[in-house]
Scaffold this active site. Structure first.
Site, PDB file in Angstrom:
ATOM      1  N   SER A 127       0.983  -1.250  -0.020  1.00 39.46           N
ATOM      2  CA  SER A 127      -0.099  -0.131  -0.044  1.00 39.46           C
ATOM      3  C   SER A 127       0.896   1.295   0.001  1.00 39.46           C
ATOM      4  O   SER A 127       0.437   2.323   0.155  1.00 39.46           O
ATOM      5  CB  SER A 127      -1.116   0.009   0.956  1.00 39.46           C
ATOM      6  OG  SER A 127      -0.222  -0.014   2.459  1.00 39.46           O
ATOM      7  N   THR A 158      -1.614   3.399   4.005  1.00 39.39           N
ATOM      8  CA  THR A 158      -1.036   4.678   4.018  1.00 39.39           C
ATOM      9  C   THR A 158      -0.034   4.663   5.518  1.00 39.39           C
ATOM     10  O   THR A 158      -0.503   4.433   6.459  1.00 39.39           O
ATOM     11  CB  THR A 158      -1.830   5.890   4.076  1.00 39.39           C
ATOM     12  OG1 THR A 158      -2.563   5.812   2.834  1.00 39.39           O
ATOM     13  CG2 THR A 158      -0.983   7.078   4.177  1.00 39.39           C
ATOM     14  N   THR A 178       1.588   7.281   0.169  1.00 34.11           N
ATOM     15  CA  THR A 178       0.611   5.844  -0.370  1.00 34.11           C
ATOM     16  C   THR A 178       0.746   5.593  -1.714  1.00 34.11           C
ATOM     17  O   THR A 178       1.143   6.437  -2.584  1.00 34.11           O
ATOM     18  CB  THR A 178      -0.638   6.010   0.188  1.00 34.11           C
ATOM     19  OG1 THR A 178      -1.075   5.330   0.067  1.00 34.11           O
ATOM     20  CG2 THR A 178      -1.061   7.205  -0.586  1.00 34.11           C
ATOM     21  N   ARG A 211      -7.259   8.589  -9.926  1.00 36.98           N
ATOM     22  CA  ARG A 211      -7.711   8.689  -8.391  1.00 36.98           C
ATOM     23  C   ARG A 211      -6.718   9.383  -7.675  1.00 36.98           C
ATOM     24  O   ARG A 211      -5.472   8.763  -7.378  1.00 36.98           O
ATOM     25  CB  ARG A 211      -8.563   7.351  -7.945  1.00 36.98           C
ATOM     26  CG  ARG A 211      -9.005   7.735  -6.489  1.00 36.98           C
ATOM     27  CD  ARG A 211      -7.987   7.226  -5.308  1.00 36.98           C
ATOM     28  NE  ARG A 211      -8.798   7.512  -4.032  1.00 36.98           N
ATOM     29  CZ  ARG A 211      -8.235   7.170  -2.836  1.00 36.98           C
ATOM     30  NH1 ARG A 211      -6.809   6.726  -2.801  1.00 36.98           N
ATOM     31  NH2 ARG A 211      -8.749   7.094  -1.718  1.00 36.98           N
ATOM     32  N   VAL A 212      -7.009  10.266  -6.757  1.00 33.53           N
ATOM     33  CA  VAL A 212      -5.963  10.800  -5.756  1.00 33.53           C
ATOM     34  C   VAL A 212      -6.979  10.919  -4.475  1.00 33.53           C
ATOM     35  O   VAL A 212      -7.882  11.378  -4.292  1.00 33.53           O
ATOM     36  CB  VAL A 212      -5.514  12.207  -5.948  1.00 33.53           C
ATOM     37  CG1 VAL A 212      -4.740  12.754  -4.841  1.00 33.53           C
ATOM     38  CG2 VAL A 212      -4.683  12.009  -7.319  1.00 33.53           C
ATOM     39  N   THR A 267      -5.354   7.893   7.909  1.00 35.24           N
ATOM     40  CA  THR A 267      -5.200   6.584   7.287  1.00 35.24           C
ATOM     41  C   THR A 267      -6.464   6.061   6.941  1.00 35.24           C
ATOM     42  O   THR A 267      -7.634   6.265   7.658  1.00 35.24           O
ATOM     43  CB  THR A 267      -4.120   5.583   7.907  1.00 35.24           C
ATOM     44  OG1 THR A 267      -4.098   4.512   7.055  1.00 35.24           O
ATOM     45  CG2 THR A 267      -4.801   5.211   9.267  1.00 35.24           C
ATOM     46  N   GLY A 268      -6.550   5.352   6.078  1.00 32.99           N
ATOM     47  CA  GLY A 268      -8.004   4.500   5.755  1.00 32.99           C
ATOM     48  C   GLY A 268      -8.567   5.225   4.145  1.00 32.99           C
ATOM     49  O   GLY A 268      -7.837   5.519   3.392  1.00 32.99           O
TER      50      GLY A 268
END
Length: 322
Positions: free
Chosen positions: A82, A184, A202, A212-213, A235-236
């Site tokens: 990741s 991340t 990440t 995608r960002v 994070t997540g």
């Protein structure tokens, strides 16, 4: 002395205040928290990353240099799917990376949608140090990195390619909560001078749409530092963090007097109160100027790594869902 007219005026005003403001809850601290620095804290189990950051701080180095050195460890780790080299690709089979960094003076640098560079955090640092900008993206970020001497390479490892090819059989996109208990890496540090810095890096959601960002490279979403108050990282699922300006919110809540733990909890509540949180994870870490920390997540099984007072350990976070 408070005269009668002033007392009546204040009493009337109090009658209009919401009950929550009239009776603020007692302060809540993370049970693992204590004041003190130097300090390094990072999302998920990141013993080696913390050790790299600690080595900088033990030599009297800046928190900024420490967080850059720390997050470079998972960026180069092919077993971490990741972050960086070895990160799972987007749905087109391309590894695209996001990162940002912020120092004690409020300076910040960021790269998004960057391909072919193992250490996006160092490119973000170069954006901060060597340009008048905060964020570079895509081909422009790559051109800048190459001009700065970074090496271009293929970041899609055999393992990541195999995972992508297996995903193509169904091509169904569905985020998996706490996949392999890492995501991340966000890192915060306080150096021996009491100055704060942070970094976040990440490869984003596995098999995301090309382009995608998420929140990780966005100052105020995935990371925010205010050297007078504290810092926060997230994070997540980045979309949920972006919609609530998560890291900035945590720091502003601390500015208003919340403890780091209270601030993380409230930032998570802003998500759970308005979004369908049952199928995704968000976790927050925060530190204040004294070195106290907070950690809170929506789903269980979020952990973090803390170095403080000579100990480097992994701690389980409290969560909204039990």
């Amino acid at each position: 002395m408070l005269n009668r007219r002033r007392f009546i005026s204040l009493s009337a005003l109090a009658g209009w205040m919401p009950s929550a403001l009239q009776s603020a809850p007692a302060s809540v601290n993370n049970p693992e928290s204590a004041a003190g620095y130097p300090l390094v804290i990072s999302t998920w189990k990141q013993i080696k990353a913390n050790e790299a950051a600690i080595a900088v701080l033990k030599k009297g180095g800046r928190a900024l240099d420490a967080v850059e050195a720390g997050v470079r460890i998972p960026e180069a780790d092919t077993s971490d799917t990741s972050v960086g080299y070895g990160g799972l690709p987007d749905r087109d089979g391309r590894v695209t990376l996001d990162a940002c960094i912020m120092d004690e003076k409020g300076n910040a640098g960021s790269v998004t949608f960057l391909e072919h560079i193992m250490h996006p955090i160092s490119v973000a640092r170069a954006v901060m140090d060597k340009t008048p900008h905060v964020m570079l993206s895509g081909e422009g970020a790559l051109q800048f990195a190459l001009a700065q001497g970074f090496k271009k390479q293929d970041l899609l490892t055999p393992h990541a390619r195999k995972e992508w090819q297996e995903w193509l059989k169904t091509a169904q996109y569905k985020p998996i909560i706490n996949i392999e208990r890492h995501d991340t890496i966000g890192m915060l540090a306080i150096d021996s001078q009491g100055n704060l810095s942070g970094a976040c890096t990440t490869s984003g959601l596995a098999f995301k749409m090309h382009g995608r960002v998420g929140d990780s490279p966005i100052i105020g979403a995935g990371l925010f530092i205010d050297n007078e108050i504290g810092g926060a990282v997230a994070t997540g699922l980045g979309e949920a963090v972006m919609k609530t300006c998560g890291a900035f919110l945590v720091v502003e809540l601390m500015r208003q007097g919340r403890t780091p733990q209270e601030a993380c909890l409230e930032a998570a509540r802003r998500i759970t109160s308005k979004q369908n949180y049952k199928e995704f994870q968000v976790g927050y870490l925060a530190i204040n100027k004294k070195g106290e920390h907070g950690a809170y997540s929506i789903q269980p099984d979020f952990n973090y790594t803390l170095y403080q007072n000579g100990r480097n350990r992994v701690i389980e976070s409290a969560s909204f869902v039990k």
